[in-house]
Design an enzyme around this catalytic site. Sequence first.
Site, PDB file in Angstrom:
ATOM      1  N   CYS A 136       0.737  -1.140   0.049  1.00  0.00           N
ATOM      2  CA  CYS A 136      -0.041  -0.001   0.043  1.00  0.00           C
ATOM      3  C   CYS A 136       0.865   1.413  -0.122  1.00  0.00           C
ATOM      4  O   CYS A 136       1.712   1.160   0.798  1.00  0.00           O
ATOM      5  CB  CYS A 136      -1.165  -0.028   1.173  1.00  0.00           C
ATOM      6  SG  CYS A 136      -2.244   1.529   1.381  1.00  0.00           S
ATOM      7  N   HIS A 170      -9.237  -3.290  -2.530  1.00  0.00           N
ATOM      8  CA  HIS A 170      -8.105  -2.238  -1.843  1.00  0.00           C
ATOM      9  C   HIS A 170      -8.465  -0.985  -1.779  1.00  0.00           C
ATOM     10  O   HIS A 170      -8.608  -0.289  -0.728  1.00  0.00           O
ATOM     11  CB  HIS A 170      -6.758  -2.930  -2.372  1.00  0.00           C
ATOM     12  CG  HIS A 170      -5.797  -2.191  -1.802  1.00  0.00           C
ATOM     13  ND1 HIS A 170      -4.661  -3.008  -1.048  1.00  0.00           N
ATOM     14  CD2 HIS A 170      -5.400  -0.669  -1.442  1.00  0.00           C
ATOM     15  CE1 HIS A 170      -3.844  -1.975  -0.535  1.00  0.00           C
ATOM     16  NE2 HIS A 170      -4.196  -0.612  -0.649  1.00  0.00           N
ATOM     17  N   GLU A 171      -8.648  -0.412  -2.914  1.00  0.00           N
ATOM     18  CA  GLU A 171      -8.961   1.013  -2.951  1.00  0.00           C
ATOM     19  C   GLU A 171     -10.372   1.362  -2.420  1.00  0.00           C
ATOM     20  O   GLU A 171     -10.370   2.212  -2.019  1.00  0.00           O
ATOM     21  CB  GLU A 171      -8.913   1.634  -4.832  1.00  0.00           C
ATOM     22  CG  GLU A 171      -7.600   1.260  -5.194  1.00  0.00           C
ATOM     23  CD  GLU A 171      -6.402   1.915  -4.256  1.00  0.00           C
ATOM     24  OE1 GLU A 171      -6.740   2.853  -3.551  1.00  0.00           O
ATOM     25  OE2 GLU A 171      -5.354   1.330  -4.282  1.00  0.00           O
ATOM     26  N   HIS A 178     -10.278   1.818   1.162  1.00  0.00           N
ATOM     27  CA  HIS A 178      -9.884   2.914   1.736  1.00  0.00           C
ATOM     28  C   HIS A 178     -10.851   4.179   1.998  1.00  0.00           C
ATOM     29  O   HIS A 178     -10.662   4.976   2.834  1.00  0.00           O
ATOM     30  CB  HIS A 178      -8.703   3.644   0.720  1.00  0.00           C
ATOM     31  CG  HIS A 178      -7.477   2.988   0.782  1.00  0.00           C
ATOM     32  ND1 HIS A 178      -6.445   3.329   1.792  1.00  0.00           N
ATOM     33  CD2 HIS A 178      -6.597   2.433  -0.181  1.00  0.00           C
ATOM     34  CE1 HIS A 178      -5.331   2.863   1.911  1.00  0.00           C
ATOM     35  NE2 HIS A 178      -5.234   2.603   0.576  1.00  0.00           N
TER      36      HIS A 178
END
Length: 221
Positions: A136, A178-179, A182
């Site tokens: 990351c 993953h994004e 966030h």
Amino acid sequence: MVNNPLEGSNMRHVLTEEYLRESIAAVLESAGLPEIVQAGHPTLRARALPFTGQVSDTDLARLIEIMRATMHAAPGVGLAAPQLGIPLQLAVIEDMFEVSAENATARQREPLEPFTLINPRYTPLGTELAAHYEGCLSMTGWQAVVERPSAVELKYDDVHGTAQTRQFSGWQARIVQHESDHLFGTLYIDKAHTRSLASNAQYSQHWANPDILAAREGLGF
């Protein structure tokens, strides 16, 4: 027992529309590319505010351009607005890196053309899971194995405000998850096998394989 940091005044501060406008302005007015904030920054642990037209179309386009340039410079395959200190449900994604055929096969990694996620939500498709190392840009220097759904359906708004639905599998699904995570205050380490955690140097020396079999045996996870 320590106090929950999410209940602190800093967290409440980053969830205001005023802070959102100020953080966007700071990035837009920066002379160079903005700094990618690191783990411990309160914005990374906040549930980002949905985009509801807080900035003009022109400023949104500029922000996306800056985010994409920052992602390329890092380099990375995705960048979320909270990683620039902006608590907004906005992320850019692109994976056009060349990888070996062995890597592409083991990780089901195919090129992903650039696109922008606004107010995304994903749901797993099926029950199959895949485990691979992830890094990351907001946890520089470290990688760990994360087990994620192998395929997901993503609902999001595009830059024109049009609702979209797309399905992703393999490495593309990993990037999307993953994004999107966030934007809800989640870092990959929250979902990782913590025994797999490795510095970039140790990963390169011992575990940089297309799959995680050696790492699973050697690190005991």
